[in-house]
Design an enzyme around this catalytic site. Structure first.
Site, short mmCIF file in Angstrom:
data_model
loop_
_atom_site.label_atom_id
_atom_site.label_comp_id
_atom_site.label_asym_id
_atom_site.label_seq_id
_atom_site.Cartn_x
_atom_site.Cartn_y
_atom_site.Cartn_z
N HIS A 205 22.55 -22.47 -21.84
CA HIS A 205 23.20 -22.15 -23.11
C HIS A 205 22.24 -21.68 -24.20
CE1 HIS A 205 21.79 -26.16 -24.25
NE2 HIS A 205 21.91 -25.75 -25.49
C1 UD1 Z 1 23.64 -25.77 -30.58
C2 UD1 Z 1 22.22 -26.10 -31.05
C3 UD1 Z 1 21.35 -26.37 -29.83
C4 UD1 Z 1 21.98 -27.44 -28.95
C5 UD1 Z 1 23.39 -27.04 -28.59
C6 UD1 Z 1 24.06 -28.10 -27.76
C7 UD1 Z 1 21.46 -24.96 -33.11
C8 UD1 Z 1 20.65 -23.85 -33.65
N1 UD1 Z 1 21.63 -24.96 -31.76
O1 UD1 Z 1 23.59 -24.58 -29.82
O2 UD1 Z 1 20.09 -26.84 -30.27
O3 UD1 Z 1 21.20 -27.57 -27.77
O4 UD1 Z 1 24.14 -26.84 -29.80
O5 UD1 Z 1 25.21 -27.65 -27.15
O6 UD1 Z 1 21.93 -25.79 -33.86
N2 UD1 Z 1 31.00 -22.06 -29.77
C9 UD1 Z 1 32.32 -22.24 -29.40
N3 UD1 Z 1 32.88 -23.47 -29.64
C10 UD1 Z 1 32.21 -24.49 -30.23
C11 UD1 Z 1 30.89 -24.27 -30.63
C12 UD1 Z 1 30.30 -23.05 -30.40
O7 UD1 Z 1 32.95 -21.37 -28.85
O8 UD1 Z 1 32.78 -25.59 -30.38
C13 UD1 Z 1 30.38 -20.74 -29.48
C14 UD1 Z 1 30.50 -19.76 -30.62
O9 UD1 Z 1 30.56 -18.50 -30.04
C15 UD1 Z 1 29.16 -19.93 -31.32
C16 UD1 Z 1 28.23 -20.17 -30.16
O10 UD1 Z 1 28.99 -20.96 -29.23
O11 UD1 Z 1 28.81 -18.82 -32.08
C17 UD1 Z 1 26.97 -20.90 -30.53
O12 UD1 Z 1 27.27 -22.14 -31.17
P1 UD1 Z 1 26.19 -22.83 -32.12
O13 UD1 Z 1 26.70 -24.14 -32.59
O14 UD1 Z 1 25.72 -21.87 -33.14
O15 UD1 Z 1 24.95 -23.07 -31.16
P2 UD1 Z 1 24.88 -23.67 -29.68
O16 UD1 Z 1 24.52 -22.56 -28.76
O17 UD1 Z 1 26.07 -24.49 -29.36
#
Ligand code: UD1
Length: 354
Positions: A205
């Protein structure tokens, strides 16, 4: 004594569970603030339900966004929450955008901040998690380090006086859930018609592995070419990026499956022949379960897992393939991640003891 915990992403909910339990046992008032960084039920609600945390007291509902937009929305919302609760400590967890936002907000309001899982370093300045943890450590008043290596990093950065070695709270929750799961076979085996020991469990991820189409295609290609089925527990980020780049994840030996709840994940890891991941938490969980791990990164913060032979770093397709078929590592009774009682120590330190 009043602690406000700020969490927002999946691994933080796991770390929150033993802290919440220890706070309750010690009669400490514990207020849980969910930033809303993760909002899909399988990335959020199931952890609160399965790990006995109950519901968050405050939900900021910030959702996804670029780093600045997401972190800024949290900052803007947290002032009022901290003003209302005026806790003795704000407790922040790990290295996400929710961590750095809460640390910065609290420090500006002169509320003491403690950082749980302080002192981890990848020394890779391209990682958002590395910015988050370095800035949080230098902003916080109390650094709760999980390992001696983390203590040493903090000491090198001039932060020794604020540091306490407490052990790793992930060990607390993992041992408890492992014992609950027992030897019952993972439900994933029936669902996907797999045999115990006959598949690999994968998660990918991180931005550095998902955002560049060539990199993601190389990883998907290599997972699909392994010598037995590979169950990819696909975080929404990898699904979204694969779709945007036109990369077909399901092919060859690769099976895409939605993320699992925590007890199901532990059961699925325990029954697997090995784990392939870029998650920090899963590398360590694999080690604690004594399941060989192959980590798709150029470095790891959890260096002990590599030194003890239970984890190897792999970047190219050849390295990933070699990683998963390597001989089983030598057994060890080393316990670099503590004894499963870190959360009680955290609450004791925050209460002014230890
Ligand atoms: C985040 C953390 C990472 C951690 C991970 C655990 C940061 C910078 N990154 O990464 O350190 O290892 O969480 O899982 O804080 N999305 C959904 N549904 C959700 C959440 C996210 O669809 O409930 C999708 C969206 O497209 C979003 C993307 O995932 O833009 C990234 O989500 P984000 O929370 O920005 O970062 P993670 O990759 O989850």
């Amino acid at each position: 004594m009043k602690i406000v915990s700020v969490v927002g992403a999946r691994p933080q909910f796991v770390k929150l569970a033993p802290i919440h339990k220890a706070a309750k046992a010690a009669g400490v008032e514990h207020v849980i603030v969910h930033t809303g960084q993760h909002y899909d039920p399988m990335l959020s609600d199931v952890f609160f339900e399965d790990l006995g945390i109950g519901a968050p007291d405050v939900h900021l509902g910030v959702g996804s966004g670029t780093h600045g937009v997401q972190t800024g929305a949290m900052l803007a919302a947290l002032d009022a929450v901290f003003e209302e609760h005026r806790p003795d400590w704000v407790l922040v967890y790990g290295d996400t955008n929710s961590t750095v936002a809460a640390a910065l907000s609290a420090v500006k309001m002169h509320i003491p901040v403690a950082h749980l899982e302080a002192g981890l370093r990848s020394f890779n300045r391209r990682m958002p998690e590395e910015h988050n943890r370095v800035m949080t450590d230098h902003a916080a008043d109390l650094l709760l380090a999980p390992t001696q290596v983390a203590v040493d990093h903090l000491s090198h950065e001039g932060l020794a006086e604020r540091t306490v070695l407490v052990g790793d709270v992930m060990t607390d929750v993992l041992f408890e859930v492992r014992d609950q799961v027992g030897s019952a076979p993972s439900a994933l085996l029936t669902e996907l018609d797999l045999e115990a020991g006959g598949y690999y469990l994968a998660t990918i991820h991180r931005a550095e592995n998902t955002d560049d189409p060539e990199r993601l295609a190389e990883i998907a290609e290599s997972l699909g070419g392994l010598d037995r089925p590979v169950v990819l527990l696909a975080h929404p980020r990898v699904v979204a990026k694969a779709a945007a780049h036109g990369i077909e994840l399901t092919h060859g030996t690769l099976i895409v499956h939605p993320p699992l709840a925590y007890p199901d994940l532990i059961a699925a890891a325990l029954s697997s022949a090995g784990v392939v991941t870029d998650s920090g938490g899963l590398q360590k969980e694999a080690f604690l379960l004594r399941v060989p791990c192959t980590t798709v990164r150029t470095e790891t913060e959890w260096v002990e897992t590599v030194e003890l032979g239970w984890n190897v770093l792999a970047n190219t397709a050849d390295e990933i393939a070699a990683g998963v078929i390597r001989p089983r590592p030598a057994d060890t009774d080393a316990a670099p991640y503590g004894d499963g009682h870190a959360a009680a120590r955290v609450v004791e330190v925050l209460s002014g003891g230890a």
